[in-house]
Enzyme design. Structure first.
Site, mmCIF file in Angstrom:
data_model
loop_
_atom_site.group_PDB
_atom_site.id
_atom_site.type_symbol
_atom_site.label_atom_id
_atom_site.label_comp_id
_atom_site.label_asym_id
_atom_site.label_seq_id
_atom_site.Cartn_x
_atom_site.Cartn_y
_atom_site.Cartn_z
ATOM 1 N N ASP A 73 0.790 -1.229 0.000
ATOM 2 C CA ASP A 73 0.000 0.000 0.000
ATOM 3 C C ASP A 73 0.823 1.281 0.000
ATOM 4 O O ASP A 73 0.289 2.354 -0.260
ATOM 5 C CB ASP A 73 -0.945 0.031 1.201
ATOM 6 C CG ASP A 73 -2.091 -0.950 1.072
ATOM 7 O OD1 ASP A 73 -2.358 -1.407 -0.058
ATOM 8 O OD2 ASP A 73 -2.718 -1.269 2.097
ATOM 9 N N ARG A 83 -1.014 -9.037 -4.355
ATOM 10 C CA ARG A 83 -0.107 -9.347 -3.247
ATOM 11 C C ARG A 83 0.657 -10.640 -3.458
ATOM 12 O O ARG A 83 1.593 -10.942 -2.710
ATOM 13 C CB ARG A 83 -0.903 -9.443 -1.942
ATOM 14 C CG ARG A 83 -0.967 -8.116 -1.256
ATOM 15 C CD ARG A 83 -1.664 -8.034 0.049
ATOM 16 N NE ARG A 83 -1.846 -9.187 0.881
ATOM 17 C CZ ARG A 83 -2.643 -9.181 1.943
ATOM 18 N NH1 ARG A 83 -3.335 -8.101 2.236
ATOM 19 N NH2 ARG A 83 -2.779 -10.238 2.690
#
Length: 336
Positions: A132, A263
């Site tokens: 992030d 991810r």
């Protein structure tokens, strides 16, 4: 009285996994061993620490791991560690296993835990690992580059079908509180509209941007949305806009949610090398008795700052961000 000599360091990964974490673990282990230190791996983050899932690590344990996604030490949430009693027990377990210094690889929540251990006398150092990029005081975090590459590749592919069918394609990327992935992948992927949680949006401006392209002979558009952008009632913006765009513009509209794909998988070369630099530097901090710090990158250089300066602080996209400003000047709509 002479300060205690550092003999053993521990390493754990906590919070969400990020591509490149294994490269960081590898760097910590190999750099530690080359300095004559014992290295202990702690499985499943703080949960594993409280359950004493602690093992000795050798160079063989990190062989052929630099290219692997996820984390070989695993990761887990731990409600107990959020309590003062859990934190005290974690500190006692570190001392019981002779861990003189602890390297914590993770995001803001992980660093909050590391800071609690530091307050209890455990020599902790943090390595920022989160896709992030929302950790304060560092230009990059482990995993961000890979996530942006994956999201950009997806956007590139959506261009083809959007153009072929003259559709509006909405794609949701990760970014719970910060819109860094949406901004970077959206700009790199040539998105026409990019919506970020930090800025909010005026839905009419989204419709106007899409209709404006249609009036110029471009009936297909790409809209990139950060997952953290939600309505007060928790309705996901991508669900709402998929229906509304078609209703307001008359252009067929479809949505794609990338989710955890961003991810997983092989970390990019940049993330591998960044993680290697971070991991080696973190180990050197402990060896040099510089504790309570977070490794960071600032203006292209690896350095460190006090953990307390980064813990609990979010790095968010601001309206004056260079990439955002240039995007607006080039005609990209940010819905504002």
């Amino acid at each position: 009285m002479a300060e205690k000599q550092i003999k053993t360091i521990g390493v754990l990964t906590s919070g969400g996994d990020a591509p490149g974490m294994n490269a960081a673990i590898r760097a910590v282990v190999r750099r530690g061993l080359s300095s004559g230190l014992n290295v202990k791996g702690i499985y499943k983050g703080y949960n594993g620490l409280l359950n004493e899932e602690i093992v000795d690590m050798t160079a063989r344990d990190v062989s052929d791991t630099i290219e692997r996604g996820g984390t070989i030490l695993y990761t887990a949430r731990c409600a107990e560690f959020r309590t003062p009693e859990g934190q005290q027990r974690g500190a006692e377990i570190c001392k019981k296993h002779g861990i003189d210094g602890l390297v914590v690889i993770g995001g803001d929540g992980s660093f909050a835990g590391a800071q609690k251990l530091a307050n209890l006398g455990i020599n902790a150092v943090g390595i920022p690992g989160t896709i992030d990029l929302d950790i304060a005081c560092t230009d990059y975090t482990i995993g961000f580059d890979t996530a942006v590459n994956i999201a950009t590749d997806a956007i590139d592919r959506l261009h083809s079908t959007a153009c072929s069918h003259k559709r509006v394609m909405l794609v949701e990327v990760m970014g719970h509180r910060a819109g860094w992935i949406a901004l970077h992948a959206g700009m790199a992927g040539g998105a026409d509209v990019i919506l970020l949680p930090e800025l909010g949006f005026d839905e009419q401006k989204v419709y106007d941007a899409i209709l404006g392209r249609a009036h110029k002979g471009k009936p297909h558009s790409i809209v990139v949305i950060a997952e953290g952008l939600k309505f007060p009632d928790k309705t996901r913006v991508i669900d709402y806009l998929t229906e509304k765009i078609e209703e307001k513009t008359g252009i067929e509209t479809r949505k794609t949610v990338l989710g955890y794909i961003q991810r997983g998988g092989t970390p990019s070369p940049y993330d591998r090398n960044l993680a290697t630099r971070f991991g080696g530097y973190a180990t050197e901090l402990i060896a040099n008795k510089q504790y309570g710090r977070m490794v960071c990158m600032q203006k292209g250089r690896i350095s460190s700052i006090p953990l307390k300066e980064a813990s609990g602080k979010l790095k968010l996209v601001t309206p004056d961000n260079d990439l955002l400003v240039q995007g607006k000047r080039m005609g990209v709509s940010f819905g504002i």
